[in-house]
Structure formats: C-alpha cells, structure tokens
Design a protein around this motif. Sequence first.
Motif, PDB file in Angstrom:
ATOM      1  N   LEU A  77       0.867  -1.608  -0.068  1.00 59.31           N
ATOM      2  CA  LEU A  77      -0.060   0.180   0.135  1.00 59.31           C
ATOM      3  C   LEU A  77       0.493   1.401   0.199  1.00 59.31           C
ATOM      4  O   LEU A  77       0.570   2.451  -0.576  1.00 59.31           O
ATOM      5  CB  LEU A  77      -0.945   0.071   1.310  1.00 59.31           C
ATOM      6  N   LEU A  78       1.754   1.046   0.482  1.00 60.34           N
ATOM      7  CA  LEU A  78       3.186   2.350   0.816  1.00 60.34           C
ATOM      8  C   LEU A  78       3.483   2.714  -0.363  1.00 60.34           C
ATOM      9  O   LEU A  78       3.709   3.213  -1.719  1.00 60.34           O
ATOM     10  CB  LEU A  78       4.568   1.834   1.809  1.00 60.34           C
ATOM     11  N   VAL A  79       3.606   1.369  -1.231  1.00 54.41           N
ATOM     12  CA  VAL A  79       4.370   1.637  -2.800  1.00 54.41           C
ATOM     13  C   VAL A  79       3.239   2.029  -3.548  1.00 54.41           C
ATOM     14  O   VAL A  79       2.983   2.857  -4.726  1.00 54.41           O
ATOM     15  CB  VAL A  79       4.600   0.463  -3.003  1.00 54.41           C
ATOM     16  N   ARG A  80       1.708   2.036  -3.551  1.00 54.21           N
ATOM     17  CA  ARG A  80       0.974   2.397  -4.265  1.00 54.21           C
ATOM     18  C   ARG A  80       0.690   3.408  -4.587  1.00 54.21           C
ATOM     19  O   ARG A  80       0.467   4.200  -5.251  1.00 54.21           O
ATOM     20  CB  ARG A  80      -0.289   1.535  -3.855  1.00 54.21           C
ATOM     21  N   GLY A  81       0.431   3.921  -2.597  1.00 57.27           N
ATOM     22  CA  GLY A  81       0.213   5.063  -2.135  1.00 57.27           C
ATOM     23  C   GLY A  81       1.890   6.467  -3.497  1.00 57.27           C
ATOM     24  O   GLY A  81       0.722   7.190  -3.322  1.00 57.27           O
ATOM     25  N   MET A  82       2.626   6.000  -2.874  1.00 54.93           N
ATOM     26  CA  MET A  82       4.110   6.944  -3.565  1.00 54.93           C
ATOM     27  C   MET A  82       3.314   6.893  -5.343  1.00 54.93           C
ATOM     28  O   MET A  82       3.506   8.332  -5.728  1.00 54.93           O
ATOM     29  CB  MET A  82       4.655   6.934  -3.299  1.00 54.93           C
ATOM     30  N   LEU A  83       3.020   5.601  -5.805  1.00 59.51           N
ATOM     31  CA  LEU A  83       2.361   6.538  -7.229  1.00 59.51           C
ATOM     32  C   LEU A  83       1.205   6.108  -7.700  1.00 59.51           C
ATOM     33  O   LEU A  83       0.734   7.419  -8.430  1.00 59.51           O
ATOM     34  CB  LEU A  83       2.301   4.813  -7.817  1.00 59.51           C
ATOM     35  N   VAL A  95      -7.261   7.583  -7.651  1.00 57.72           N
ATOM     36  CA  VAL A  95      -6.315   6.330  -8.180  1.00 57.72           C
ATOM     37  C   VAL A  95      -5.566   5.839  -7.342  1.00 57.72           C
ATOM     38  O   VAL A  95      -6.104   4.232  -6.615  1.00 57.72           O
ATOM     39  CB  VAL A  95      -4.876   7.437  -8.157  1.00 57.72           C
ATOM     40  N   PHE A  96      -5.401   6.470  -6.023  1.00 55.21           N
ATOM     41  CA  PHE A  96      -5.528   5.621  -4.413  1.00 55.21           C
ATOM     42  C   PHE A  96      -6.287   4.020  -4.396  1.00 55.21           C
ATOM     43  O   PHE A  96      -6.086   3.109  -4.139  1.00 55.21           O
ATOM     44  CB  PHE A  96      -4.594   6.453  -3.154  1.00 55.21           C
ATOM     45  N   GLY A  97      -7.863   4.913  -4.123  1.00 56.62           N
ATOM     46  CA  GLY A  97      -8.892   4.004  -4.010  1.00 56.62           C
ATOM     47  C   GLY A  97      -9.106   2.851  -4.504  1.00 56.62           C
ATOM     48  O   GLY A  97      -8.748   1.168  -4.164  1.00 56.62           O
ATOM     49  N   GLU A  98      -8.815   3.161  -6.163  1.00 59.26           N
ATOM     50  CA  GLU A  98      -8.570   2.084  -6.910  1.00 59.26           C
ATOM     51  C   GLU A  98      -7.598   1.400  -6.873  1.00 59.26           C
ATOM     52  O   GLU A  98      -7.852  -0.385  -6.532  1.00 59.26           O
ATOM     53  CB  GLU A  98      -8.672   2.661  -9.106  1.00 59.26           C
ATOM     54  N   LEU A  99      -6.368   1.334  -6.284  1.00 61.65           N
ATOM     55  CA  LEU A  99      -5.497   0.986  -6.469  1.00 61.65           C
ATOM     56  C   LEU A  99      -5.397  -0.082  -5.251  1.00 61.65           C
ATOM     57  O   LEU A  99      -5.109  -1.933  -4.975  1.00 61.65           O
ATOM     58  CB  LEU A  99      -3.840   1.100  -6.414  1.00 61.65           C
ATOM     59  N   ALA A 100      -5.777   0.344  -3.969  1.00 59.65           N
ATOM     60  CA  ALA A 100      -5.894  -0.319  -2.691  1.00 59.65           C
ATOM     61  C   ALA A 100      -7.212  -1.310  -2.742  1.00 59.65           C
ATOM     62  O   ALA A 100      -7.187  -2.508  -2.545  1.00 59.65           O
ATOM     63  CB  ALA A 100      -6.520   0.477  -1.623  1.00 59.65           C
ATOM     64  N   GLU A 101      -8.321  -0.913  -3.906  1.00 58.41           N
ATOM     65  CA  GLU A 101      -9.291  -2.052  -3.687  1.00 58.41           C
ATOM     66  C   GLU A 101      -8.542  -3.289  -4.113  1.00 58.41           C
ATOM     67  O   GLU A 101      -8.972  -4.314  -3.750  1.00 58.41           O
ATOM     68  CB  GLU A 101     -10.538  -1.318  -4.445  1.00 58.41           C
ATOM     69  N   ARG A 102      -7.988  -3.110  -5.295  1.00 57.97           N
ATOM     70  CA  ARG A 102      -7.683  -4.254  -6.236  1.00 57.97           C
ATOM     71  C   ARG A 102      -5.962  -5.232  -5.678  1.00 57.97           C
ATOM     72  O   ARG A 102      -6.519  -6.510  -5.578  1.00 57.97           O
ATOM     73  CB  ARG A 102      -6.967  -3.909  -7.429  1.00 57.97           C
ATOM     74  N   LEU A 103      -6.181  -4.223  -4.097  1.00 56.16           N
ATOM     75  CA  LEU A 103      -4.962  -5.645  -3.632  1.00 56.16           C
ATOM     76  C   LEU A 103      -5.591  -5.788  -2.735  1.00 56.16           C
ATOM     77  O   LEU A 103      -5.006  -7.006  -2.322  1.00 56.16           O
ATOM     78  CB  LEU A 103      -3.790  -4.014  -2.900  1.00 56.16           C
ATOM     79  N   ILE A 104      -6.161  -4.727  -1.578  1.00 58.33           N
ATOM     80  CA  ILE A 104      -7.487  -6.055  -0.501  1.00 58.33           C
ATOM     81  C   ILE A 104      -8.005  -6.960  -1.212  1.00 58.33           C
ATOM     82  O   ILE A 104      -8.531  -7.781  -0.752  1.00 58.33           O
ATOM     83  CB  ILE A 104      -7.810  -4.897   0.076  1.00 58.33           C
ATOM     84  N   HIS A 105      -9.093  -6.810  -2.445  1.00 60.02           N
ATOM     85  CA  HIS A 105     -10.213  -7.248  -2.617  1.00 60.02           C
ATOM     86  C   HIS A 105     -10.134  -7.625  -4.638  1.00 60.02           C
ATOM     87  O   HIS A 105     -10.500  -6.989  -5.397  1.00 60.02           O
ATOM     88  CB  HIS A 105     -11.494  -6.772  -2.620  1.00 60.02           C
ATOM     89  N   GLY A 111       2.085  11.352  -1.086  1.00 63.93           N
ATOM     90  CA  GLY A 111       1.074   9.715  -0.808  1.00 63.93           C
ATOM     91  C   GLY A 111       1.860   8.369  -0.681  1.00 63.93           C
ATOM     92  O   GLY A 111       0.817   7.914   0.387  1.00 63.93           O
ATOM     93  N   GLY A 112       3.169   8.462  -0.027  1.00 63.99           N
ATOM     94  CA  GLY A 112       3.367   7.643   0.983  1.00 63.99           C
ATOM     95  C   GLY A 112       3.175   8.323   2.568  1.00 63.99           C
ATOM     96  O   GLY A 112       2.400   7.261   3.070  1.00 63.99           O
ATOM     97  N   ILE A 113       2.723   9.117   2.618  1.00 64.27           N
ATOM     98  CA  ILE A 113       2.385   9.651   4.534  1.00 64.27           C
ATOM     99  C   ILE A 113       0.596   9.345   4.281  1.00 64.27           C
ATOM    100  O   ILE A 113       0.461   8.423   4.775  1.00 64.27           O
ATOM    101  CB  ILE A 113       2.449  11.107   4.500  1.00 64.27           C
ATOM    102  N   ALA A 114      -0.163   9.453   3.200  1.00 61.93           N
ATOM    103  CA  ALA A 114      -1.205   8.950   3.259  1.00 61.93           C
ATOM    104  C   ALA A 114      -1.381   7.905   2.885  1.00 61.93           C
ATOM    105  O   ALA A 114      -2.778   7.279   4.150  1.00 61.93           O
ATOM    106  CB  ALA A 114      -2.101   9.899   1.985  1.00 61.93           C
ATOM    107  N   ALA A 115      -0.864   7.242   2.283  1.00 61.77           N
ATOM    108  CA  ALA A 115      -1.225   5.692   2.749  1.00 61.77           C
ATOM    109  C   ALA A 115      -0.964   4.631   3.475  1.00 61.77           C
ATOM    110  O   ALA A 115      -1.397   4.105   3.814  1.00 61.77           O
ATOM    111  CB  ALA A 115      -0.271   5.272   1.482  1.00 61.77           C
ATOM    112  N   LEU A 116       0.287   5.277   4.408  1.00 61.87           N
ATOM    113  CA  LEU A 116       0.121   4.897   6.033  1.00 61.87           C
ATOM    114  C   LEU A 116      -1.081   5.430   6.812  1.00 61.87           C
ATOM    115  O   LEU A 116      -2.027   4.021   7.555  1.00 61.87           O
ATOM    116  CB  LEU A 116       1.609   5.195   6.044  1.00 61.87           C
TER     117      LEU A 116
END
Length: 252
Positions: free
Chosen positions: A9-15, A226-236, A79-84
């Motif tokens: 998630l940290l990597v995806r947040g930075m992206l 963007v992060f919501g979509e990336l996190a959704e695909r990672l978690i679910h 993005g990294g801070i927000a991901a954490l």
Amino acid sequence: MNSAIVRNLLVRGMLAGLGAGVLALVVAYFLGEPNVDSAIGFEESHAPAHEHEVELVSRGLQSTAGLATGILVYGVAFGGIAALAFCFALGRVGRFGPRATALLLSGAAFVAVYAVPFLKYPANPPAVGDPDTIARRTTLYFLMMVLSVLLAVAAVIVGKRLAPRLGTWYATVAAVAGFLVVIGLAYAFLPTVNEVPGDFPAALLWRFRLSALALQATLWAGFGLVFGELAERLIHPRPAAVPAGAAAASPQ
C-alpha cells in the motif's frame, strides 16, 4: 493488516501521489503560472529603477522543470504518508471499503491540512508580503495547520465515542460542529496577516488564490481516486477469469 500489505500500500500510495502530482502540475502550469507571471510583472514595475537582483535561476526554468520537480516530489511524499494513514484508518472510521476510505481520507486531509489554514492565511503571489515577516507568517500558518489536523483527529475520536449513544448521524453532526466552533475560535484569536499592497490588483490576487486552491483540490482528489482503486485491487483482488475453452472442457 500484515507488513506485506502495508508495504504494498505504501508503494501504491507513492505511485498514486505521483499520478495526482501530474494532474496538479497541469493545473499549476495552465492556471497558476500566468498569475505568477502577472504578479512578478507588477512587482518589477513598482521596484526602484536602480534595484536589480541577479537571477540565479531563470523564470523559464522555474515555471517548467522547477515547478514539475517540486509538485511531483511533494506528490510522492504526501502519497506515502497518506497511504500509511489509510492503513490505520481502514476499518476504524466506519464500514467503508478501500475506495470509500481513500476518498474520505483524502477529503478530510484536504480540509484539515490545506483548506482550514488557507482560509485564515491564504496563499499570496509575488509582490505580496513583507520579507521581514516571512518567519512569523510561516510559523502562524504551520500552527494553524497543526491545530486543524489535531482537531480533526479529535473530532473523529469524539464522533466514534458519541455514536453508541447518539447514533452515527447525530454523533457526526456533533463532532463536525465542535470542530467548526474550535476552529472559529482559533480564527478569532490568532493574529491576522494582511500585507497586500493597496494598489495590488484585486482580481489578480483572487485568481492566484483560486488557482492555488484548485491545485491542492486536484492533488487530493486525484490521489483519493487513484489510490482507492489501487488499494481495492490489492485488498479485494478480482477472481481470475476462466477461459471459455477451459470451462467447456471441464468435466460435468
């Protein structure tokens, strides 16, 4: 949430922050930079004739490579801070999925980190502000930002504690009302800074501040989407599609 998911998630947040930074860069270049150029022109037209500062970095470089570097680096960092923060908030602020949590977090962060301090101490273009007071103005701005973030966190905690007694709706209303009341008191008691020259064009000042607000809104909204979509695909993750031929050949 295990460490592997947090790391991903940290990597995806930075992206996602990098992608949001690209969107914000477009807004900054086409909406913000023309106003900066106009403000610099105003400053130069009112400078004494004998006063000429050596330009260490050309204006062209500042408005292109310099602007892109600043916004993109900022986007990756936040993005990294927000991901954490997302890793901590997921499942703790309500029964929201990754997409909704990311958007909710982005909206709350935009309000607490930028909008609330901005309304008290708005951004100013070149030619506005006394160089001798920059340290004081910076301190007041960051004080307002820290206070806003702490109050936002406190409002979430109070809302969650009131929810069992008042219900989610009334607890949320009470928490938001408390946040607004305390922020209003901070606005009233913290010193006001007004160093806009009397002859500075009001329309230019308004456009500059709107473009600064639009840049931040684009950055946070872009990150949330963007992060919501990336996190959704990672978690679910979606189940792998079965080829039609394989499905037909499977035994009955």
